[in-house]
Scaffold this active site. Structure first.
Site, PDB file in Angstrom:
ATOM      1  N   ASP A  37      46.350 -35.689 -37.762  1.00 54.85           N
ATOM      2  CA  ASP A  37      45.844 -34.929 -36.520  1.00 54.85           C
ATOM      3  C   ASP A  37      46.054 -33.330 -36.742  1.00 54.85           C
ATOM      4  OD1 ASP A  37      48.436 -35.452 -35.170  1.00 54.85           O
ATOM      5  OD2 ASP A  37      47.343 -34.078 -33.904  1.00 54.85           O
ATOM      6  N   CYS A  67      27.615 -28.147 -48.144  1.00 54.27           N
ATOM      7  CA  CYS A  67      27.847 -29.042 -47.098  1.00 54.27           C
ATOM      8  C   CYS A  67      26.625 -29.540 -46.215  1.00 54.27           C
ATOM      9  CB  CYS A  67      28.679 -28.247 -45.892  1.00 54.27           C
ATOM     10  SG  CYS A  67      29.277 -28.909 -44.374  1.00 54.27           S
ATOM     11  N   CYS A 118      25.112 -26.677 -41.013  1.00 54.38           N
ATOM     12  CA  CYS A 118      24.616 -26.108 -42.521  1.00 54.38           C
ATOM     13  C   CYS A 118      23.375 -26.372 -42.911  1.00 54.38           C
ATOM     14  CB  CYS A 118      25.655 -26.350 -43.705  1.00 54.38           C
ATOM     15  SG  CYS A 118      27.237 -25.784 -43.246  1.00 54.38           S
TER      16      CYS A 118
HETATM   17 ZN   LIG Z   1      28.726 -27.352 -42.879  1.00 50.96          ZN
END
Ligand SMILES: [Zn+2]
Length: 418
Positions: free
Chosen positions: A283, A355, A360
């Site tokens: 984490d 991405c 994106c």
């Molecule tokens: Zn992205």
């Protein structure tokens, strides 16, 4: 039953592809757990969170901070509202830390005795006391699927003697945490929803930067027989080689049939590296905190060359240095982009053309820079979503690699019946 951990594949390097079955659902590991400090992954609504990353499946599990929720709104309030899952409307698994790290890093006027820690709230200066028993009582009231034993976090650097004393206190507190948990685990707020299941308690290996102490700590905690094991007290400013060494030395001592969790790491190339070494859970606040500060992760594009900076462990995730890269990792070079730079003011391209995240697919660097410069809250949300997708996609790819590179036939399952 508290948890079931099924290892489907193990690589020669020790990396494991597994599934962790918990009362509120299953977690595919290795897993990166986004941090929801105050019962929220900052600036990201759950509707969006649930769709982030590969296959739009979102994170399997979130971490929440016991110290923050104890102070505000209070664990009894959350218990009366049915526990943390119901309070925050997050039906999937949750993990709470013990509060120890925040007591030692955020709270003021700490007084440590063998009994516990007296401290003052960083919010209003009010006086509080945390013992192992109280930490577990608070975590049972919160009702996460996994809770952590209360530990002391030694300062860095610390001498061998100081670290050994601190570790001894952590071991005594681990035993008390487990005794309280075993006596009270039936009090979890969702006991009636899952009548045959309980929370799971993990022990935390300490020992600072000393391999002999890490070994002693791991062996002692394994004797106590926790449901899983965390490696704590790392990524606190030491060189990354030291972090890696401490993890490697500890992993070889932890039982292969239980989950292993390294707390508070790290950069994307780090979480990938540790996952390939055999760490199942990690984490870090970095993807969301960096996002709120306009720092975005992306991969280098074919033919792109950027200056290489030396590897180091983050000391401050708030750093807003110019665009820089970390060294080549197995996934190629990772770039840390500072979206507020002028060069993005009229850049119509997405953060990362490779991405597939919802940010994106829709928004340009120019727009994200504008939101950041204008201090629009949407900027923090979109930046956090992209960075979380970057982390979740990294782990999704690592899981696929571990599955295809496994030593065939090694399947282990463990049922931990309490
Ligand atoms: Zn992205």
């Amino acid at each position: 039953m508290s948890l079931r951990f099924e290892v489907a594949a193990t690589t020669p390097e020790g990396g494991r592809r597994a599934a962790l079955h918990l009362p509120h659902g299953s977690v595919q590991t290795p897993v990166f757990m986004p941090v929801g400090t105050a019962a929220t992954v900052k600036a990201v609504p759950h509707e969006l969170l649930e769709q982030i990353g590969a296959d739009a499946r979102g994170p399997d599990i979130l971490l929440a901070n016991t110290y923050h929720l104890y102070l505000r709104p209070g664990h009894q309030t959350i218990r009366r509202l049915g526990g943390l899952h119901r309070f925050m409307s997050w039906p999937r698994p949750l993990l709470t830390d013990s509060g120890g790290f925040q007591v030692f890093s955020l709270a003021k006027l700490r007084k440590i005795t063998p009994e516990g820690v007296e401290f003052r709230s960083h919010l209003d200066g009010s006086a509080h006391f945390f013992s192992p028993e109280h930490s577990i009582e608070v975590q049972i009231a919160l009702g996460a699927d996994i809770l952590m034993a209360f530990d002391e976090c030694v300062e860095t650097p610390a001498t061998h003697e100081r670290t050994r004393d601190s570790m001894a206190l952590t071991h005594a507190w681990a035993a008390r945490s487990k005794a309280y948990f075993d006596a009270h685990k039936h009090e979890v707020p969702w006991a009636n929803d899952f009548p045959d299941q309980t929370q799971s308690l993990f022990g935390i290996v300490q020992g600072g930067m000393y391999a002999d102490l890490r070994r002693e700590s791991a062996l002692r905690l394994v004797e106590m027989d926790f449901d899983g094991y965390a490696i704590g007290g790392l990524a606190v400013g030491e060189p990354r080689e030291v972090t890696r060494e401490m993890i490697a030395r500890t992993l070889e001592l932890l039982p292969a049939n239980k989950p292993r969790y390294v707390m508070g790491v790290g950069y994307p190339d780090e979480i990938e590296e540790y996952a390939r070494m055999g760490v199942d859970m990690m984490d870090c606040v970095l993807p969301t905190r960096a996002g709120r500060h306009g720092l975005l992760f992306r991969r280098t594009q074919p033919g792109e060359s950027l200056p290489i900076t030396p590897a180091r462990t983050p000391t401050s995730p708030d750093e807003t240095s110019p665009t820089e890269t970390t060294p080549e990792s197995q996934s190629g070079s990772i770039v840390r982009m500072n979206i507020k730079r002028l060069e993005y003011a009229e850049d119509p391209s997405p953060i990362d053309p490779t991405c597939t995240c919802m940010v994106c697919r829709r928004y340009s660097r120019a727009y994200l820079r504008h939101l950041f410069v204008a201090r629009e809250p949407l900027g923090a949300t979109l930046n956090s979503i992209h960075n979380l997708a970057f982390y979740l996609d990294t782990m999704s790819r690592v899981r696929e690699d571990l599955m295809s590179a496994n030593s065939p036939g090694q399947i282990m399952a463990t049922d931990i019946t309490q």
